[in-house]
Design an enzyme around this catalytic site. Structure first.
Site, PDB file in Angstrom:
ATOM      1  N   ASP A  77       0.846  -1.193   0.000  1.00 46.48           N
ATOM      2  CA  ASP A  77       0.000   0.000   0.000  1.00 46.48           C
ATOM      3  C   ASP A  77       0.890   1.256   0.000  1.00 46.48           C
ATOM      4  O   ASP A  77       1.935   1.283   0.665  1.00 46.48           O
ATOM      5  CB  ASP A  77      -0.852  -0.072   1.292  1.00 46.48           C
ATOM      6  CG  ASP A  77      -1.935   0.978   1.352  1.00 46.48           C
ATOM      7  OD1 ASP A  77      -2.445   1.382   0.292  1.00 46.48           O
ATOM      8  OD2 ASP A  77      -2.293   1.375   2.484  1.00 46.48           O
ATOM      9  N   GLY A  79      -7.178   7.847   8.516  1.00 52.19           N
ATOM     10  CA  GLY A  79      -7.254   8.096   9.970  1.00 52.19           C
ATOM     11  C   GLY A  79      -8.679   8.381  10.402  1.00 52.19           C
ATOM     12  O   GLY A  79      -9.625   8.259   9.619  1.00 52.19           O
ATOM     13  N   ASN A  92     -10.025   0.140   1.504  1.00 51.18           N
ATOM     14  CA  ASN A  92      -8.895   0.026   2.436  1.00 51.18           C
ATOM     15  C   ASN A  92      -9.310   0.361   3.869  1.00 51.18           C
ATOM     16  O   ASN A  92      -9.923   1.407   4.120  1.00 51.18           O
ATOM     17  CB  ASN A  92      -7.804   1.029   2.050  1.00 51.18           C
ATOM     18  CG  ASN A  92      -7.056   0.620   0.801  1.00 51.18           C
ATOM     19  OD1 ASN A  92      -7.453  -0.304   0.105  1.00 51.18           O
ATOM     20  ND2 ASN A  92      -5.972   1.317   0.519  1.00 51.18           N
ATOM     21  N   THR A 126      -6.828   2.111  10.152  1.00 52.95           N
ATOM     22  CA  THR A 126      -6.974   2.635  11.522  1.00 52.95           C
ATOM     23  C   THR A 126      -7.991   1.833  12.335  1.00 52.95           C
ATOM     24  O   THR A 126      -7.765   1.569  13.524  1.00 52.95           O
ATOM     25  CB  THR A 126      -7.396   4.128  11.457  1.00 52.95           C
ATOM     26  OG1 THR A 126      -6.462   4.811  10.610  1.00 52.95           O
ATOM     27  CG2 THR A 126      -7.397   4.770  12.822  1.00 52.95           C
TER      28      THR A 126
HETATM   29  P1  13P Z   1      -7.919   4.266   7.288  1.00 55.26           P
HETATM   30  O1  13P Z   1      -6.720   4.287   8.186  1.00 55.26           O
HETATM   31  O2  13P Z   1      -8.710   5.509   7.364  1.00 55.26           O
HETATM   32  O3  13P Z   1      -8.749   3.060   7.487  1.00 55.26           O
HETATM   33  O4  13P Z   1      -7.362   4.215   5.786  1.00 55.26           O
HETATM   34  C1  13P Z   1      -6.768   3.077   5.317  1.00 55.26           C
HETATM   35  C2  13P Z   1      -6.126   3.292   4.014  1.00 55.26           C
HETATM   36  O5  13P Z   1      -6.664   3.923   3.146  1.00 55.26           O
HETATM   37  C3  13P Z   1      -4.814   2.677   3.808  1.00 55.26           C
HETATM   38  O6  13P Z   1      -4.283   3.015   2.577  1.00 55.26           O
END
Ligand code: 13P
Length: 282
Positions: free
Chosen positions: A82, A179, A228, A231
């Site tokens: 990622d 986040g 995705n 967090t």
């Molecule tokens: P979050 O941390 O908001 O779930 O986002 C995850 C993300 O997009 C990782 O690339």
């Protein structure tokens, strides 16, 4: 042996109208928890780790673990890098057997984003690996270290970007951010609709933590095929461990290990249900 490629997973998600959860992991317990949820619900999934997290979980250590876990899973599991930002790291992930990589050039001028992405597509080709890229800017940052301003994707730029790179998945910005959201996100479904009409590639939604169930469903019914989550997994693991301590359930290290697996499992399972991926690996 069930190491999968996102090209196959996202094609199935397009055909059957659901989204594949792409879960960020940081250790073995999270890998085991997410795979347990996938096997139990018969969901195809993606395991991912962002380049910025590799200072905590070195790629040479966690990468082979992710690939081995995918190979041993009873459901299709893709292994994805990622937010790759350097060609060295992307190359290392490909050498370790990751089946897809993301190049994140969203902060670059369009032409540079295109030319760097073309390099990554050429690099991934001999490995048979897929490539995700980003157009527009998802707000915040994967590890919260910088607060990148959100810039919604321009459908015209998405069209140009896709026609010149032919990536396998395209991350777009429609009001989503990494986040915890400071206030409830107001997603631009009008932009999603226009991008979907303009490019035929499976679209990716970053910043899944804090998006409502209703908005998730609207997203995956309108072209978003990879979602995705990072967090929310980390928070679920932390909360489960805290709860287990508070309730005097931790009598030794292996109770802690089980609490971490449970935290990752519960969060992943909840999202698989919302993404309608349950039963799609049967
Ligand atoms: P979050 O941390 O908001 O779930 O986002 C995850 C993300 O997009 C990782 O690339």
């Amino acid at each position: 042996m069930s190491l999968a490629n996102i090209k196959t997973l996202l094609k199935d998600a397009q055909d059957k109208n659901y989204a594949v959860g792409s879960f960020s992991v940081a250790n073995m317990e999270m890998v085991l928890g997410v795979i347990k949820a996938a096997e139990e619900t018969k969901s195809p999934i993606i395991l991912q780790i962002a380049e910025v997290r590799l200072n905590h979980s070195p790629l040479a250590v966690i990468g082979p673990l992710m690939v081995a876990a995918a190979k041993n899973a009873k459901v299709p599991v893709a292994v994805h890098l990622d937010h790759g930002t350097t060609l060295e790291c992307i190359r290392q992930a490909l050498d370790l057997g990751f089946t897809s990589v993301m190049f994140d050039g969203s902060h670059l001028p369009l032409d540079e984003n295109i030319s760097m992405t073309q390099k990554v597509v050429a690099m991934a080709k001999p490995y048979g690996a897929a490539v995700e890229a980003e157009i527009g800017c998802v707000g915040g940052s994967e590890d919260g270290s910088v607060d990148i301003a959100m810039r919604c994707t321009s459908p015209q730029q998405a069209e140009k970007f896709f026609s010149e790179t032919k990536v396998d998945a395209l991350a777009i910005a429609i009001g989503n951010a990494h986040g915890f959201y400071k206030e409830a996100p107001c997603l631009r479904f009008d932009i999603l609709q226009k991008v979907k009409e303009t490019v035929s590639v499976p679209l990716v939604l970053h910043g899944g933590t804090g998006i409502s169930e209703e908005d998730f469903i609207r997203c995956h019914q309108n072209g978003i095929k990879k979602i995705n989550i990072a967090t929310a997994t980390f928070a679920s693991v932390e909360n489960q461990v805290r709860k287990a301590y508070n309730e005097n359930e931790i009598g030794g290290y292996y109770d802690l290990h089980q609490a971490e697996i449970k935290g990752a499992y519960e969060n992943a399972k909840k999202h698989m249900e919302i993404f309608y991926s349950v039963g799609k690996a049967e």
